[in-house]
Design a protein around this motif. Structure first.
Motif, PDB file in Angstrom:
ATOM      1  N   UNK A   1      33.024  39.082  36.402  1.00  0.00           N
ATOM      2  CA  UNK A   1      32.435  37.756  36.229  1.00  0.00           C
ATOM      3  C   UNK A   1      31.625  37.611  34.943  1.00  0.00           C
ATOM      4  N   UNK A   2      31.931  38.358  33.934  1.00  0.00           N
ATOM      5  CA  UNK A   2      31.304  38.196  32.622  1.00  0.00           C
ATOM      6  C   UNK A   2      32.387  37.936  31.597  1.00  0.00           C
TER       7      UNK A   2
ATOM      8  N   UNK B   1      40.603  38.252  36.381  1.00  0.00           N
ATOM      9  CA  UNK B   1      41.445  39.287  35.785  1.00  0.00           C
ATOM     10  C   UNK B   1      41.570  39.079  34.278  1.00  0.00           C
ATOM     11  N   UNK B   2      40.775  38.148  33.747  1.00  0.00           N
ATOM     12  CA  UNK B   2      40.780  37.920  32.312  1.00  0.00           C
ATOM     13  C   UNK B   2      39.727  38.822  31.654  1.00  0.00           C
ATOM     14  N   UNK B   3      39.774  38.892  30.361  1.00  0.00           N
ATOM     15  CA  UNK B   3      38.910  39.815  29.613  1.00  0.00           C
ATOM     16  C   UNK B   3      37.440  39.525  29.894  1.00  0.00           C
ATOM     17  N   UNK B   4      36.711  40.587  30.216  1.00  0.00           N
ATOM     18  CA  UNK B   4      35.279  40.464  30.477  1.00  0.00           C
ATOM     19  C   UNK B   4      34.561  41.679  29.886  1.00  0.00           C
TER      20      UNK B   4
ATOM     21  N   UNK C   1      35.139  31.502  36.951  1.00  0.00           N
ATOM     22  CA  UNK C   1      33.820  30.867  36.991  1.00  0.00           C
ATOM     23  C   UNK C   1      33.406  30.655  35.540  1.00  0.00           C
ATOM     24  N   UNK C   2      33.516  29.412  35.097  1.00  0.00           N
ATOM     25  CA  UNK C   2      33.352  29.133  33.669  1.00  0.00           C
ATOM     26  C   UNK C   2      31.920  29.246  33.162  1.00  0.00           C
ATOM     27  N   UNK C   3      30.932  29.285  34.050  1.00  0.00           N
ATOM     28  CA  UNK C   3      29.567  29.441  33.540  1.00  0.00           C
ATOM     29  C   UNK C   3      29.069  30.878  33.682  1.00  0.00           C
ATOM     30  N   UNK C   4      29.936  31.796  34.093  1.00  0.00           N
ATOM     31  CA  UNK C   4      29.589  33.218  34.114  1.00  0.00           C
ATOM     32  C   UNK C   4      30.269  33.867  32.918  1.00  0.00           C
ATOM     33  N   UNK C   5      29.549  33.974  31.853  1.00  0.00           N
ATOM     34  CA  UNK C   5      30.145  34.571  30.660  1.00  0.00           C
ATOM     35  C   UNK C   5      29.393  35.837  30.301  1.00  0.00           C
ATOM     36  N   UNK C   6      29.989  36.618  29.459  1.00  0.00           N
ATOM     37  CA  UNK C   6      29.411  37.899  29.069  1.00  0.00           C
ATOM     38  C   UNK C   6      28.397  37.798  27.966  1.00  0.00           C
TER      39      UNK C   6
ATOM     40  N   UNK D   1      22.918  52.302  32.851  1.00  0.00           N
ATOM     41  CA  UNK D   1      22.823  53.114  34.077  1.00  0.00           C
ATOM     42  C   UNK D   1      24.140  53.817  34.390  1.00  0.00           C
ATOM     43  N   UNK D   2      25.038  53.853  33.413  1.00  0.00           N
ATOM     44  CA  UNK D   2      26.373  54.441  33.571  1.00  0.00           C
ATOM     45  C   UNK D   2      27.171  53.785  34.690  1.00  0.00           C
ATOM     46  N   UNK D   3      26.992  52.461  34.839  1.00  0.00           N
ATOM     47  CA  UNK D   3      27.717  51.688  35.843  1.00  0.00           C
ATOM     48  C   UNK D   3      28.672  50.727  35.151  1.00  0.00           C
ATOM     49  N   UNK D   4      29.539  50.088  35.934  1.00  0.00           N
ATOM     50  CA  UNK D   4      30.505  49.133  35.395  1.00  0.00           C
ATOM     51  C   UNK D   4      30.445  47.831  36.175  1.00  0.00           C
TER      52      UNK D   4
END
Length: 120
Positions: free
Chosen positions: A54-55, A34-37, A95-100, A46-49
Motif C-alpha cells: 500500500x505504498x 500488485x503494482x510497484x510500491x 488505494x490512490x491516497x496511499x503512496x510511498x 527494522x529489517x522489515x518489509x
C-alpha cells in the motif's frame, strides 16, 4: 507448482491452479496492490518489509517482486488472459491516497512533487 512460481503472476495462471479455483466455484479473484510500491523507511530500519503493497509509486506497473520472469508486464497480462479464459474476473485493489511518499518530510517521488496540497 514449482517453488519458483509460488506467489507470482505466473503461478496464478498454472493450469492446475486455475482448475482448482474454478472447481471451487470461484468467479473472481481480488489481488491486493500488485503494482510497484516502496517499503517504508521505518520498516527497513527494522529489517522489515511492506508485504501489503500500500505504498504505491507506479499504479500502472506490475511490481517485479511478483513476477517469475524478467518481464512483469507480459507475465501480468498473460495471467489476466488465462484467468479470463477460465471465466474468472480479476479485481485489482488500489488505494490512490496511499503512496510511498511518506509525510510532508518526504521522500518526494511523484504525486507529492506534482501538487502535494491538491493530491493529499
Amino acid at each position: 507448482m514449482p517453488d519458483a512460481l509460488r506467489g507470482t503472476f505466473a503461478g496464478l495462471m498454472v493450469d492446475e491452479v486455475v482448475e482448482h479455483i474454478t472447481d471451487l466455484g470461484v468467479t473472481s479473484v481480488e489481488l491486493l496492490p500488485v503494482h510497484v510500491f516502496v517499503d517504508d523507511r521505518h520498516l527497513l530500519e527494522r529489517s522489515l518489509r511492506n508485504y501489503w503493497g500500500y505504498n504505491s509509486i507506479g499504479y500502472f506497473a506490475p511490481d517485479p517482486r511478483y513476477a517469475a520472469t524478467a518481464d512483469p508486464v507480459r507475465e501480468f497480462k498473460a495471467m489476466v488472459k488465462a484467468l479470463h479464459r477460465a471465466g474468472i474476473e480479476v479485481i485489482l485493489d488500489v488505494v490512490y491516497n496511499h503512496t510511498g511518499e511518506g509525510s510532508h518530510l518526504g521522500p518526494t517521488i511523484s504525486f507529492r512533487g506534482i501538487d502535494n496540497a491538491a493530491y493529499y
